[in-house]
Design a protein around this motif. Structure first.
Motif, PDB file in Angstrom:
ATOM      1  N   PHE A 160       0.820  -1.205   0.000  1.00 17.01           N
ATOM      2  CA  PHE A 160       0.000   0.000   0.000  1.00 17.01           C
ATOM      3  C   PHE A 160       0.865   1.270   0.000  1.00 17.01           C
ATOM      4  O   PHE A 160       0.656   2.179  -0.802  1.00 17.01           O
ATOM      5  CB  PHE A 160      -0.933  -0.010   1.219  1.00 17.01           C
ATOM      6  CG  PHE A 160      -1.827   1.184   1.290  1.00 17.01           C
ATOM      7  CD1 PHE A 160      -2.959   1.261   0.507  1.00 17.01           C
ATOM      8  CD2 PHE A 160      -1.527   2.239   2.135  1.00 17.01           C
ATOM      9  CE1 PHE A 160      -3.783   2.368   0.554  1.00 17.01           C
ATOM     10  CE2 PHE A 160      -2.345   3.352   2.189  1.00 17.01           C
ATOM     11  CZ  PHE A 160      -3.481   3.423   1.394  1.00 17.01           C
ATOM     12  N   GLY A 161       1.867   1.280   0.885  1.00 18.09           N
ATOM     13  CA  GLY A 161       2.770   2.428   0.949  1.00 18.09           C
ATOM     14  C   GLY A 161       3.545   2.614  -0.346  1.00 18.09           C
ATOM     15  O   GLY A 161       3.732   3.739  -0.816  1.00 18.09           O
ATOM     16  N   SER A 162       3.972   1.501  -0.944  1.00 19.27           N
ATOM     17  CA  SER A 162       4.718   1.581  -2.199  1.00 19.27           C
ATOM     18  C   SER A 162       3.861   2.187  -3.299  1.00 19.27           C
ATOM     19  O   SER A 162       4.343   2.998  -4.095  1.00 19.27           O
ATOM     20  CB  SER A 162       5.172   0.188  -2.634  1.00 19.27           C
ATOM     21  OG  SER A 162       5.861  -0.446  -1.595  1.00 19.27           O
ATOM     22  N   LEU A 163       2.590   1.790  -3.320  1.00 17.88           N
ATOM     23  CA  LEU A 163       1.669   2.339  -4.318  1.00 17.88           C
ATOM     24  C   LEU A 163       1.493   3.843  -4.111  1.00 17.88           C
ATOM     25  O   LEU A 163       1.568   4.633  -5.056  1.00 17.88           O
ATOM     26  CB  LEU A 163       0.317   1.632  -4.231  1.00 17.88           C
ATOM     27  CG  LEU A 163      -0.773   2.201  -5.127  1.00 17.88           C
ATOM     28  CD1 LEU A 163      -0.449   1.946  -6.584  1.00 17.88           C
ATOM     29  CD2 LEU A 163      -2.127   1.611  -4.781  1.00 17.88           C
ATOM     30  N   CYS A 164       1.275   4.249  -2.847  1.00 19.51           N
ATOM     31  CA  CYS A 164       1.090   5.670  -2.561  1.00 19.51           C
ATOM     32  C   CYS A 164       2.328   6.457  -2.954  1.00 19.51           C
ATOM     33  O   CYS A 164       2.227   7.545  -3.530  1.00 19.51           O
ATOM     34  CB  CYS A 164       0.800   5.887  -1.078  1.00 19.51           C
ATOM     35  SG  CYS A 164      -0.785   5.238  -0.581  1.00 19.51           S
ATOM     36  N   ALA A 165       3.508   5.898  -2.658  1.00 14.61           N
ATOM     37  CA  ALA A 165       4.752   6.599  -2.999  1.00 14.61           C
ATOM     38  C   ALA A 165       4.833   6.828  -4.498  1.00 14.61           C
ATOM     39  O   ALA A 165       5.166   7.924  -4.958  1.00 14.61           O
ATOM     40  CB  ALA A 165       5.952   5.798  -2.519  1.00 14.61           C
ATOM     41  N   MET A 166       4.478   5.805  -5.279  1.00 15.34           N
ATOM     42  CA  MET A 166       4.529   5.960  -6.729  1.00 15.34           C
ATOM     43  C   MET A 166       3.545   7.033  -7.193  1.00 15.34           C
ATOM     44  O   MET A 166       3.881   7.877  -8.023  1.00 15.34           O
ATOM     45  CB  MET A 166       4.202   4.636  -7.418  1.00 15.34           C
ATOM     46  CG  MET A 166       4.182   4.756  -8.924  1.00 15.34           C
ATOM     47  SD  MET A 166       3.730   3.237  -9.741  1.00 15.34           S
ATOM     48  CE  MET A 166       1.978   3.421  -9.880  1.00 15.34           C
ATOM     49  N   ASP A 167       2.337   7.009  -6.646  1.00 11.28           N
ATOM     50  CA  ASP A 167       1.332   7.974  -7.091  1.00 11.28           C
ATOM     51  C   ASP A 167       1.697   9.394  -6.697  1.00 11.28           C
ATOM     52  O   ASP A 167       1.424  10.337  -7.437  1.00 11.28           O
ATOM     53  CB  ASP A 167      -0.045   7.600  -6.544  1.00 11.28           C
ATOM     54  CG  ASP A 167      -0.673   6.525  -7.393  1.00 11.28           C
ATOM     55  OD1 ASP A 167      -0.370   6.502  -8.592  1.00 11.28           O
ATOM     56  OD2 ASP A 167      -1.440   5.717  -6.869  1.00 11.28           O
TER      57      ASP A 167
END
Lengths: 294, 284
Positions: A160-167
């Motif tokens: 989840f955090g990785s996705l948010c970081a990318m976005d």
């Protein structure tokens, strides 16, 4: 005069073709989806009227609740990143940057125009652990933080955090540039006067700059909110909703229900929930703004 | 050391820290892309023997050749180009004519139509998607270029009319009046007076719609399934599934093929792109 600008035939030729397309392929389908919500199954096959059943089902559907929660968490994290970090970046560019202003502006905005599939592929490789370390893991191993090396996208707590970081990486430039433009419009006399009166950096931001860029702030909040409610493409391409639903948004859930399980009626209800969230959310942001100004 | 000197040193160090922070931000934006390009030029063995952040040893262009031919990127590229260009023609045409009629002409339903068109900005495409799928299946347009183009045009009208009207409003009515007195007809007015005056708006709209349409994933993955019709975006998804996680070089090359044209276009047109994309926020 009236003959030329009131030319009915010309108006029809100018407006109708576009308007018909717009109506048939955007507005009519949206209206149509209300009708779908009252039916069970998929059109043509087992298409039965079921009244409000689809709506009621939302409340007992655990998967729906889970994706709603994931979506809300995502809205909070990514909105905070876009607005707070975006503003911080804009402030830095405005007050610290003396040269290369347009160069930095150009670079910071670039990720915004990249296709999300390409960005997601790139980040998949950055987060990779198998068959060999990706960029992040190899840097971590390189600086001796081997215990932090992990399958970033493979476990629920980091995906989840990785996705948010990318976005946040892809979208922050957009907000930074908008805020930067707003700060440029603030007259430097006002800032100078406040400084002479002894305002410190935080006071300057809180009492001078934020009130002055307020209209833009509201627009950015609305943009950020409606953009994050729709969370779909990045989650699909980076993690495909996984692992075990940790990044499954409302739109992704809707997509599976509609195109994998062919439950068109129920999927339409979820699509309407997304639409409603967008409308209600932006309404509340604008209302809150009015209440505070009053 | 006297006080003055101390202050000077302090000022210099804070200045250096500030520069470093901004440099770090710029690095975070650029480095992943730089890494992608270096990685696309690596041989398969380099990925195994060296850490991921290492620079490429040589320039192994075979990755690009593989991606272009075996990965079908050439086909996907052509599809994206056709879909995008055909849609752009209609998007620009409709946005100019509709906003001219809405801003400068006199008719009864003007206000209502204006609001009706503006409403579309709010509508998320996901809400329209399910019924659209049924509609296109019924009229046998599913899995064709035509259905994508229809969707692209229909979903772009609201925003491009909004963008174009903004510029249209800045044309003084006196110019139009003068042209009419000189005997200009309605179409002549639009073609010879208005279009040259809003040339900038048309270019801005063209540029940002190009990026929006080229980058579209949702419509392309939902409405087109045959391999020969896939666009760059859906092709890229398919490509990585096909090549699995093993052939990193080819995957990076295909991502680069997707990104580099955007990069070049952006370098030339960045002012227009930024202006157009932020217009929604700054002109609303």
């Amino acid at each position: 005069m009236n003959k030329v600008l009131g030319n009915k035939k010309a108006i029809a030729v100018y407006v109708l073709p576009g308007l018909i397309l717009y109506t048939c392929f955007l507005i009519a389908p949206v209206v149509w989806s209300f009708y779908y919500t009252l039916y069970d199954g998929s059109p043509g096959i087992k298409w039965n009227f079921c009244g409000p059943d689809n709506y009621l089902r939302l409340f007992s559907d655990k998967n729906f609740m889970k994706s709603l929660l994931v979506n809300c968490k995502y809205i909070l994290v990514v909105m905070a990143g876009q607005i707070i970090l975006g503003l911080a970046m804009a402030l830095m560019f405005h007050f610290w940057l003396k040269r290369f202003k347009s160069f930095v502006r150009t670079i910071v905005f670039f990720p915004v125009v990249l296709p999300i599939v390409a960005v997601a592929q790139l980040f998949t490789k950055i987060y990779e652990i198998q068959p060999h370390y990706g960029l992040l893991n190899s840097i971590l191993a390189g600086v001796g933080l081997e215990n932090l090396v992990q399958p970033w996208l493979g476990q629920a707590k980091t995906a989840f955090g990785s996705l948010c970081a990318m976005d946040i990486w892809t979208s922050i430039g957009f907000y930074a540039i908008i805020f930067y433009g707003a700060l440029l419009d603030v007259s430097s006399d006002i800032v100078e006067a406040a400084r002479i009166d002894g305002a410190r950096a935080f006071q300057l931001l809180r009492y001078i700059l934020l009130p002055l860029i307020r209209p833009i702030m509201v627009v950015c909040l609305v943009f950020s909110f409606t953009g994050t409610v729709k969370m779909f493409e990045s989650a699909l391409t980076l993690t495909n909703g996984g692992p075990s639903g940790a990044t499954k948004s409302l739109s992704l859930y809707m997509y599976t229900i509609a195109f994998t399980y062919s439950k068109v009626g129920y999927a339409s209800v979820i699509a309407l929930v997304v639409f409603a969230l967008c409308v209600i959310g932006s309404f509340f942001i604008r209302k809150l703004d009015k209440d505070i100004t009053r | 050391m006297d006080r003055n000197q101390q202050l000077k040193i302090k000022k210099k160090t804070t200045g250096a820290v500030k520069t470093l922070i901004i440099l770090a931000i710029v690095m975070i934006d650029i480095y992943p892309l730089f890494w992608m390009i270096t990685a696309s030029l690596k041989t398969a063995s380099e990925f195994v023997t060296k850490p991921a952040y290492a620079l490429n040893e040589g320039f192994y262009f075979q990755n690009y050749i593989d991606a272009w031919n075996e990965g079908n990127m050439s086909v996907f590229f052509r599809n994206s180009l056709i879909n995008t260009c055909v849609s752009l023609v209609f998007i620009v045409l409709f946005s100019v004519t509709i906003s001219f009629a809405l801003v400068k002409m006199d008719w009864k339903w003007k206000k209502v139509v204006d609001q009706y068109v503006a409403f579309g900005i709010m509508v998320p495409f996901t809400t329209a998607m399910i019924p659209l799928f049924q509609i296109f299946t019924k009229i046998h347009l599913i899995n064709t270029r035509a259905c994508l183009i229809l969707i692209y045009v229909a979903t772009s009208i609201s925003f491009s009319v909004f963008l174009t009207s903004g510029y249209m409003k800045s044309i003084p009515d006196e110019i139009l009046d003068a042209a009419v007195i000189d005997g200009c007809g309605t179409h002549g007015l639009l073609l010879r007076i208005v279009i040259p005056l809003i040339k900038n708006a048309i270019i801005t709209n063209l540029v940002i719609q190009f990026f929006f349409k080229w980058n579209d994933l949702m419509a392309a993955m939902t409405f087109v399934s045959s391999k020969s019709l896939k666009t760059v975006q859906t092709g890229l998804l398919y490509f990585t599934d096909e090549f699995g996680t093993k052939n990193w070089g080819a995957i990076f090359a295909s991502v680069s093929i997707c990104v580099i044209p955007m990069l070049i276009m952006y370098l030339f047109l960045n002012k227009k792109v930024i202006e157009g994309m932020t217009a929604g926020a700054t002109k609303g």
